[in-house]
Design an enzyme around this catalytic site. Structure first.
Site, short mmCIF file in Angstrom:
data_model
loop_
_atom_site.label_atom_id
_atom_site.label_comp_id
_atom_site.label_asym_id
_atom_site.label_seq_id
_atom_site.Cartn_x
_atom_site.Cartn_y
_atom_site.Cartn_z
N GLN A 126 68.46 53.80 56.28
CA GLN A 126 67.32 53.64 55.38
C GLN A 126 66.82 55.00 54.90
O GLN A 126 66.44 55.85 55.70
CB GLN A 126 66.20 52.91 56.13
CG GLN A 126 64.96 52.61 55.33
CD GLN A 126 63.94 51.85 56.16
OE1 GLN A 126 63.79 52.11 57.35
NE2 GLN A 126 63.23 50.92 55.55
N GLY A 127 66.84 55.23 53.59
CA GLY A 127 66.42 56.50 53.01
C GLY A 127 65.04 56.41 52.38
O GLY A 127 64.92 56.36 51.15
N SER A 129 61.67 57.95 54.24
CA SER A 129 60.80 59.08 54.58
C SER A 129 61.35 60.40 54.08
O SER A 129 62.56 60.63 54.03
CB SER A 129 60.60 59.15 56.10
OG SER A 129 59.92 58.00 56.56
N GLU A 256 61.71 43.85 57.94
CA GLU A 256 61.89 44.65 59.15
C GLU A 256 61.14 44.06 60.34
O GLU A 256 61.62 44.11 61.47
CB GLU A 256 61.42 46.08 58.90
CG GLU A 256 61.63 47.02 60.06
CD GLU A 256 61.21 48.45 59.73
OE1 GLU A 256 61.72 49.37 60.39
OE2 GLU A 256 60.39 48.64 58.82
N SER A 379 52.44 55.63 61.46
CA SER A 379 51.74 56.08 62.65
C SER A 379 50.54 55.18 62.94
O SER A 379 50.07 54.43 62.09
CB SER A 379 51.26 57.53 62.47
OG SER A 379 50.24 57.59 61.49
#
Length: 400
Positions: A126-127, A129, A256, A379
């Site tokens: 997965q590209g 971040s 996800e 986060s």
């Protein structure tokens, strides 16, 4: 007996019969912080599963799946975890990209990519971040330009041009083992934030792609930096239209946090039971503070499970609720605290490494890797903002 129970019995029986022989030693291998373990052997196991129809069980049958219901998918993931079967290597393609292509891809894209995901012939990463676009994904700076045969002028996709990708992605899990990456890139140079982004499928063996593993606290390198220096992918490898990238990327994130969450709970329960057994063996269970923390860990795990069930009930009804936003922050914090509890139960021994090759114990690995749980996939601070602003409707945090 219900169809779900029959399906569960079928899954359990198949796993019992096939996690034997050459695959018997794979029980418990892999998993968070241990992705480096027996990768080749786990890939062979997953291809064995594919040959018997046990990959992509929730996909529609016309795309190579079993068309399993939501309840059957939950049963599959629970039984897989209960069998202590090895961590999956093709899960990003199966659980993230595959459903995205089924929902948004073209017939040509589905025909090209889905069979290879089912067969575990191609692995994905997965590209999303970037160094300045982690939790703030809309700040993507990786850019892509559509060119005709390498010329500088843009052209329409149907002319057979190429997307030329330049930029950097980071925290890219499994990139060093993957064949392809789905990349969110800015294709409108004058755009800002979530506008002007596109969702591209990029081969990682293309010239101009460099993958650099990042060493983690555990000493392993499960994720990576990926650099694109004029890397090319076919013009047809865009999912949706140019500018649809944000919508499609958010849909992928929705996939996800799906049915595999209850299988995750089985692994958490196994870890907690092992901590309790360790406390009994070394006498720390007699400490009232330790006993209280174990009790709170148990009640927390039950809360995680019931919240996950409530979340899946909303998904089944077609209207996922705030449970999806709440669930991640809760289980991530719980798991990090379990790692801290495990180290306290170990006592001073938890600070020592065994002799050569100085590998970590399971408890040390749990403690170190679980520090990342409250950081990746958004986060805790970002999750709290999402819950406050989007779920509770509170005023948005002041921003520069």
């Amino acid at each position: 007996m219900s169809n779900v129970e029959e399906f569960r019995r079928e899954v359990r029986g198949w796993l019992r019969a096939h996690l034997t022989g050459e695959f018997a030693s794979l029980r418990g291998r892999g998993g968070p912080g241990r992705e480096h373990e027996a990768h080749t052997e786990r890939l062979a196991w997953e291809r064995h599963m594919a040959a018997h129809g046990w990959t992509c069980v929730g996909w529609p049958k016309e795309y190579g799946g079993r068309g399993a219901s939501l309840e059957e998918q939950v049963a599959f993931h629970e039984e897989y975890a209960l069998a202590d079967a090895p961590a999956r290597v093709g899960h990003i393609g199966e659980q993230l990209l595959g459903p995205t292509l089924i929902a948004f891809g073209t017939p040509a894209q589905r025909a090209r990519f889905l069979p290879r995901i089912v067969a575990v012939d191609e692995l994905w990463c997965q590209g999303y971040s970037e160094p300045d676009a982690g939790s703030d994904l809309a700040n993507v700076r990786t850019r892509a330009e559509l060119r005709d045969g390498g010329a500088s002028r843009p052209t329409a996709a149907e002319t057979g041009g190429k997307w030329v990708v330049t930029g950097q992605k980071v925290w890219t899990s499994g990139a060093h083992e993957a064949d392809w990456c789905f990349v969110v890139a800015r294709t409108d140079p004058g755009s800002a934030r979530h506008h002007g982004l596109s969702y591209l499928l990029v081969p990682l063996d293309a010239p101009g792609v460099e993958i650099r593993p990042i060493v983690q606290l555990t000493g392993t390198s499960e994720f990576n930096e990926v650099f694109f220096d004029g890397a090319e992918t076919d013009a047809g490898n865009i999912v949706g239209a140019p500018g649809d990238g944000w919508k499609i990327a958010m849909a992928t994130l929705g996939f996800e946090r799906g049915v595999s969450t209850l299988g995750q709970q089985v692994g958490f329960r196994r870890e907690l039971e092992a901590v309790v057994e360790l406390a009994r063996r070394n006498g720390t269970a007699a400490d009232p503070i330790v006993r209280d923390r174990i009790a709170r860990a148990w009640t927390g795990l039950e809360t995680i499970r019931f919240n996950a069930l409530r979340m899946l009930s909303g998904v089944a009804a077609g209207a996922p609720g705030p449970e999806a936003s709440i669930n991640k922050i809760f289980w991530a914090t719980w798991h990090r605290e379990l790692g801290e509890l495990a180290m306290d139960v170990c006592g001073a021994d938890g600070m020592l490494a065994a002799g050569e090759p100085y590998d970590l114990t399971d408890w040390q690995r749990l403690f170190l890797f679980s520090r990342a749980d409250t950081l990746y996939a958004g986060s805790n601070e970002i999750q709290r903002n999402i819950i406050a602003e989007r779920v509770l409707g509170l005023p948005k945090e002041a921003r520069p």
